[in-house]
Write an enzyme that holds these catalytic residues in place. Structure first.
Site, PDB file in Angstrom:
ATOM      1  N   ARG A   1       4.927  -3.114  -7.691  1.00  0.00           N
ATOM      2  CA  ARG A   1       5.035  -3.542  -6.292  1.00  0.00           C
ATOM      3  C   ARG A   1       6.494  -3.510  -5.834  1.00  0.00           C
ATOM      4  NH1 ARG A   1      -0.021  -5.840  -4.828  1.00  0.00           N
ATOM      5  NH2 ARG A   1      -1.071  -6.993  -6.469  1.00  0.00           N
ATOM      6  N   ASP A  57      -8.051   1.781   2.543  1.00  0.00           N
ATOM      7  CA  ASP A  57      -8.595   2.796   1.640  1.00  0.00           C
ATOM      8  C   ASP A  57     -10.059   3.037   2.024  1.00  0.00           C
ATOM      9  OD1 ASP A  57      -9.481   4.098  -0.727  1.00  0.00           O
ATOM     10  OD2 ASP A  57      -7.858   3.207  -1.865  1.00  0.00           O
ATOM     11  N   GLU A  60      -1.780  -4.834   6.901  1.00  0.00           N
ATOM     12  CA  GLU A  60      -2.210  -4.351   5.582  1.00  0.00           C
ATOM     13  C   GLU A  60      -1.192  -3.373   5.022  1.00  0.00           C
ATOM     14  OE1 GLU A  60      -4.137  -4.787   3.252  1.00  0.00           O
ATOM     15  OE2 GLU A  60      -6.216  -5.179   3.803  1.00  0.00           O
ATOM     16  N   ASP A  61      -1.119  -3.274   3.710  1.00  0.00           N
ATOM     17  CA  ASP A  61      -0.301  -2.227   3.103  1.00  0.00           C
ATOM     18  C   ASP A  61      -1.060  -0.906   3.122  1.00  0.00           C
ATOM     19  OD1 ASP A  61      -2.077  -3.538   1.379  1.00  0.00           O
ATOM     20  OD2 ASP A  61      -1.020  -2.890  -0.408  1.00  0.00           O
ATOM     21  N   PHE A 112      -3.976   7.852  -5.627  1.00  0.00           N
ATOM     22  CA  PHE A 112      -3.680   6.472  -6.011  1.00  0.00           C
ATOM     23  C   PHE A 112      -2.178   6.241  -5.910  1.00  0.00           C
ATOM     24  CE2 PHE A 112      -2.951   2.776  -8.615  1.00  0.00           C
ATOM     25  CZ  PHE A 112      -4.001   1.963  -8.222  1.00  0.00           C
TER      26      PHE A 112
HETATM   27  C1  PRP Z   1      -5.715  -3.553  -1.619  1.00  0.00           C
HETATM   28  C2  PRP Z   1      -4.883  -3.469  -0.353  1.00  0.00           C
HETATM   29  C3  PRP Z   1      -5.877  -3.725   0.743  1.00  0.00           C
HETATM   30  C4  PRP Z   1      -7.174  -3.206   0.157  1.00  0.00           C
HETATM   31  C5  PRP Z   1      -7.528  -1.895   0.803  1.00  0.00           C
HETATM   32  O1  PRP Z   1      -5.842  -4.872  -2.021  1.00  0.00           O
HETATM   33  O2  PRP Z   1      -3.840  -4.399  -0.353  1.00  0.00           O
HETATM   34  O3  PRP Z   1      -5.988  -5.100   1.041  1.00  0.00           O
HETATM   35  O4  PRP Z   1      -6.967  -3.020  -1.243  1.00  0.00           O
HETATM   36  O5  PRP Z   1      -8.651  -1.319   0.204  1.00  0.00           O
HETATM   37  P1  PRP Z   1     -10.019  -1.059   0.969  1.00  0.00           P
HETATM   38  O6  PRP Z   1      -9.700  -0.418   2.288  1.00  0.00           O
HETATM   39  O7  PRP Z   1     -10.732  -0.109   0.025  1.00  0.00           O
HETATM   40  O8  PRP Z   1     -10.739  -2.353   1.118  1.00  0.00           O
HETATM   41  P2  PRP Z   1      -6.247  -5.344  -3.511  1.00  0.00           P
HETATM   42  O9  PRP Z   1      -7.650  -5.850  -3.524  1.00  0.00           O
HETATM   43  O10 PRP Z   1      -5.921  -4.242  -4.485  1.00  0.00           O
HETATM   44  O11 PRP Z   1      -5.288  -6.585  -3.745  1.00  0.00           O
HETATM   45  P3  PRP Z   1      -3.681  -6.632  -3.683  1.00  0.00           P
HETATM   46  O12 PRP Z   1      -3.312  -6.539  -2.212  1.00  0.00           O
HETATM   47  O13 PRP Z   1      -3.345  -7.936  -4.267  1.00  0.00           O
HETATM   48  O14 PRP Z   1      -3.108  -5.469  -4.452  1.00  0.00           O
END
Ligand code: PRP
Length: 180
Positions: free
Chosen positions: A172, A110, A106-107, A159
């Site tokens: 990105r 949250d 994961e990146d 954020f």
């Molecule tokens: C983001 C990120 C994680 C997730 C983390 O994805 O890449 O997958 O949110 O958040 P959480 O711990 O609150 O679940 P996003 O849905 O924004 O899609 P993206 O990766 O395409 O930006």
């Protein structure tokens, strides 16, 4: 050489939070640990699209072990800054992971909802082992009841964009991580 990014549409310029250099060094350290933990094995790294694509690409290029990759695509934020609280699976795995050593990449973690969803999904496919890697971890607000094995940086509830992370799909491509 300096790098300046044109934040054309923003009223306020985001502030640099983690430099490209710091990220590179930390990714190298994580890779070193993964090389050790998976020595002689061939794990499958599963990147969670879209955000993880840069971290995954950099991480696996620092590895000296053999590995495979695949991707999952989830969505919970859409173009919003706040999680919808509902995780949707937009693209499932192609790889057969039964009996394999799997590392989810994961990146950012949250709220932890995405990772919880992924854990349930992947556990159902019966891997031999399952671990988690994330570049960024909002430890204080995530509601996870399990441990994340490889964490790049623990960060407060800000954020952030860059290095794969977006705001309404933009930013990105920034080499460092910035705070809005
Ligand atoms: C983001 C990120 C994680 C997730 C983390 O994805 O890449 O997958 O949110 O958040 P959480 O711990 O609150 O679940 P996003 O849905 O924004 O899609 P993206 O990766 O395409 O930006």
């Amino acid at each position: 050489m300096g790098f300046s990014f044109n934040f054309r549409l923003e009223k306020k310029k985001p502030r640099k939070y983690i430099s490209e250099r710091k990220i590179k060094l930390r990714v190298r350290e994580l890779a070193k640990q993964i090389n050790k933990d998976y020595s002689g094995k061939c794990p499958v790294f599963i990147g969670v699209l879209n955000g993880s694509f840069i971290f995954l690409a950099d991480l696996i290029r620092e590895l000296s072990i053999e590995c495979e990759i695949d991707f999952l695509k989830l969505s919970s934020y859409g173009d919003s800054m706040i999680s919808s609280g509902k995780v949707k699976l937009l693209k499932d795995l192609n790889a057969e992971i039964k009996g394999r050593d799997v590392v989810i990449v994961e990146d950012i973690v949250d709220t932890g909802l995405s990772l919880k969803f992924i854990k349930n999904l992947i556990t159902g496919a019966k891997p031999k082992s399952l671990r988690f890697a994330t570049l960024l971890f909002k430890k204080d607000i995530s509601k996870l009841k399990f441990k994340i094995d490889y964490v790049g940086f623990e960060i407060p509830n800000e954020f952030v964009v860059g290095y794969g992370l977006d705001f309404a799909q933009r930013y990105r491509n920034l080499k460092g991580i910035y705070v809005f």
